[in-house]
Design a protein around this motif. Sequence first.
Motif, PDB file in Angstrom:
ATOM      1  N   VAL A  78      32.526 -35.770  85.225  1.00  0.00           N
ATOM      2  CA  VAL A  78      33.306 -36.202  84.055  1.00  0.00           C
ATOM      3  C   VAL A  78      33.314 -35.104  82.990  1.00  0.00           C
ATOM      4  O   VAL A  78      34.360 -34.784  82.419  1.00  0.00           O
ATOM      5  CB  VAL A  78      32.761 -37.537  83.491  1.00  0.00           C
ATOM      6  CG1 VAL A  78      33.324 -37.833  82.111  1.00  0.00           C
ATOM      7  CG2 VAL A  78      33.057 -38.670  84.454  1.00  0.00           C
ATOM      8  N   LEU A  79      32.158 -34.511  82.737  1.00  0.00           N
ATOM      9  CA  LEU A  79      32.099 -33.437  81.742  1.00  0.00           C
ATOM     10  C   LEU A  79      32.941 -32.234  82.168  1.00  0.00           C
ATOM     11  O   LEU A  79      33.589 -31.601  81.333  1.00  0.00           O
ATOM     12  CB  LEU A  79      30.648 -33.023  81.500  1.00  0.00           C
ATOM     13  CG  LEU A  79      29.806 -34.030  80.715  1.00  0.00           C
ATOM     14  CD1 LEU A  79      28.334 -33.663  80.771  1.00  0.00           C
ATOM     15  CD2 LEU A  79      30.285 -34.136  79.283  1.00  0.00           C
ATOM     16  N   ALA A  80      32.939 -31.917  83.456  1.00  0.00           N
ATOM     17  CA  ALA A  80      33.745 -30.794  83.947  1.00  0.00           C
ATOM     18  C   ALA A  80      35.235 -31.113  83.857  1.00  0.00           C
ATOM     19  O   ALA A  80      36.043 -30.264  83.469  1.00  0.00           O
ATOM     20  CB  ALA A  80      33.360 -30.453  85.381  1.00  0.00           C
ATOM     21  N   VAL A  81      35.612 -32.335  84.182  1.00  0.00           N
ATOM     22  CA  VAL A  81      37.021 -32.726  84.178  1.00  0.00           C
ATOM     23  C   VAL A  81      37.573 -32.812  82.751  1.00  0.00           C
ATOM     24  O   VAL A  81      38.776 -32.660  82.547  1.00  0.00           O
ATOM     25  CB  VAL A  81      37.203 -34.063  84.934  1.00  0.00           C
ATOM     26  CG1 VAL A  81      38.549 -34.694  84.658  1.00  0.00           C
ATOM     27  CG2 VAL A  81      37.043 -33.822  86.419  1.00  0.00           C
ATOM     28  N   LEU A  82      36.719 -33.008  81.773  1.00  0.00           N
ATOM     29  CA  LEU A  82      37.178 -33.084  80.385  1.00  0.00           C
ATOM     30  C   LEU A  82      37.816 -31.780  79.908  1.00  0.00           C
ATOM     31  O   LEU A  82      38.524 -31.768  78.907  1.00  0.00           O
ATOM     32  CB  LEU A  82      36.017 -33.437  79.453  1.00  0.00           C
ATOM     33  CG  LEU A  82      35.606 -34.892  79.414  1.00  0.00           C
ATOM     34  CD1 LEU A  82      34.388 -35.060  78.513  1.00  0.00           C
ATOM     35  CD2 LEU A  82      36.738 -35.776  78.947  1.00  0.00           C
ATOM     36  N   PHE A 136      28.810 -27.514  84.213  1.00  0.00           N
ATOM     37  CA  PHE A 136      28.865 -28.949  84.504  1.00  0.00           C
ATOM     38  C   PHE A 136      29.230 -29.165  85.976  1.00  0.00           C
ATOM     39  O   PHE A 136      28.658 -30.026  86.652  1.00  0.00           O
ATOM     40  CB  PHE A 136      29.881 -29.656  83.616  1.00  0.00           C
ATOM     41  CG  PHE A 136      29.532 -29.654  82.149  1.00  0.00           C
ATOM     42  CD1 PHE A 136      28.230 -29.831  81.707  1.00  0.00           C
ATOM     43  CD2 PHE A 136      30.524 -29.487  81.195  1.00  0.00           C
ATOM     44  CE1 PHE A 136      27.914 -29.843  80.356  1.00  0.00           C
ATOM     45  CE2 PHE A 136      30.229 -29.498  79.839  1.00  0.00           C
ATOM     46  CZ  PHE A 136      28.924 -29.674  79.415  1.00  0.00           C
ATOM     47  N   ALA A 137      30.177 -28.368  86.465  1.00  0.00           N
ATOM     48  CA  ALA A 137      30.589 -28.473  87.869  1.00  0.00           C
ATOM     49  C   ALA A 137      29.446 -28.077  88.805  1.00  0.00           C
ATOM     50  O   ALA A 137      29.226 -28.718  89.840  1.00  0.00           O
ATOM     51  CB  ALA A 137      31.813 -27.598  88.118  1.00  0.00           C
ATOM     52  N   MET A 138      28.715 -27.031  88.443  1.00  0.00           N
ATOM     53  CA  MET A 138      27.566 -26.616  89.277  1.00  0.00           C
ATOM     54  C   MET A 138      26.468 -27.670  89.262  1.00  0.00           C
ATOM     55  O   MET A 138      25.828 -27.903  90.286  1.00  0.00           O
ATOM     56  CB  MET A 138      27.034 -25.269  88.812  1.00  0.00           C
ATOM     57  CG  MET A 138      27.898 -24.109  89.229  1.00  0.00           C
ATOM     58  SD  MET A 138      27.090 -22.552  88.884  1.00  0.00           S
ATOM     59  CE  MET A 138      28.178 -21.902  87.640  1.00  0.00           C
ATOM     60  N   LEU A 139      26.264 -28.303  88.120  1.00  0.00           N
ATOM     61  CA  LEU A 139      25.299 -29.399  88.031  1.00  0.00           C
ATOM     62  C   LEU A 139      25.696 -30.521  88.982  1.00  0.00           C
ATOM     63  O   LEU A 139      24.870 -31.026  89.749  1.00  0.00           O
ATOM     64  CB  LEU A 139      25.222 -29.922  86.598  1.00  0.00           C
ATOM     65  CG  LEU A 139      24.505 -31.264  86.418  1.00  0.00           C
ATOM     66  CD1 LEU A 139      23.014 -31.072  86.552  1.00  0.00           C
ATOM     67  CD2 LEU A 139      24.862 -31.882  85.080  1.00  0.00           C
ATOM     68  N   ALA A 162      40.681 -32.411  91.937  1.00  0.00           N
ATOM     69  CA  ALA A 162      39.986 -33.123  90.851  1.00  0.00           C
ATOM     70  C   ALA A 162      40.509 -34.551  90.724  1.00  0.00           C
ATOM     71  O   ALA A 162      39.744 -35.490  90.518  1.00  0.00           O
ATOM     72  CB  ALA A 162      40.155 -32.371  89.532  1.00  0.00           C
ATOM     73  N   VAL A 163      41.818 -34.707  90.864  1.00  0.00           N
ATOM     74  CA  VAL A 163      42.425 -36.043  90.788  1.00  0.00           C
ATOM     75  C   VAL A 163      42.038 -36.869  92.018  1.00  0.00           C
ATOM     76  O   VAL A 163      41.720 -38.057  91.902  1.00  0.00           O
ATOM     77  CB  VAL A 163      43.960 -35.935  90.642  1.00  0.00           C
ATOM     78  CG1 VAL A 163      44.628 -37.287  90.788  1.00  0.00           C
ATOM     79  CG2 VAL A 163      44.318 -35.299  89.318  1.00  0.00           C
TER      80      VAL A 163
END
Length: 143
Positions: free
Chosen positions: A23-27, A66-69, A127-128
């Motif tokens: 969610v944080l990466a997609v923001l 965020f994505a790596m996390l 992502a979607v």
Amino acid sequence: MEWFARFASLGPVLGWLIVAGYVLAVLNNPVKWIHKRWVSKRPAASRFRKAYAAVMKVVVRYHRWFAMLATTAMILHFLIQFSQYGLYVSGIVTGGLMLAQGSLGAYGTYVRQKRRTAWFYVHRTVAVLLVPAMVFHIFVGRI
């Protein structure tokens, strides 16, 4: 795999950490879009604009982290859950999409480095696609 069985209670925690990282990466994209569309039109001295800019700075700067996390948590989640319950097709599909997403992001960041080429649109499409895959895996995923 027996080592991971000791950490079985971490499986769900890692699952929600994946969701949070995702969610944080997609923001990244919506935050930029909102800024361009509405926030940048507010007066430069606006407290809201300054606060939004601070939030946007964090979201944009740490997008890849965020994505790596999320990806790292996903790998650990898989190892722990697989050691306890075996394979779930919904988890394999979701994890495969997430690995593809991470690979596309790494490719675009470190290899291609041009924003508006095919990899970028595939990256956004995946992502979607991850949203329904994650929802299905979380709520129905015992397949």
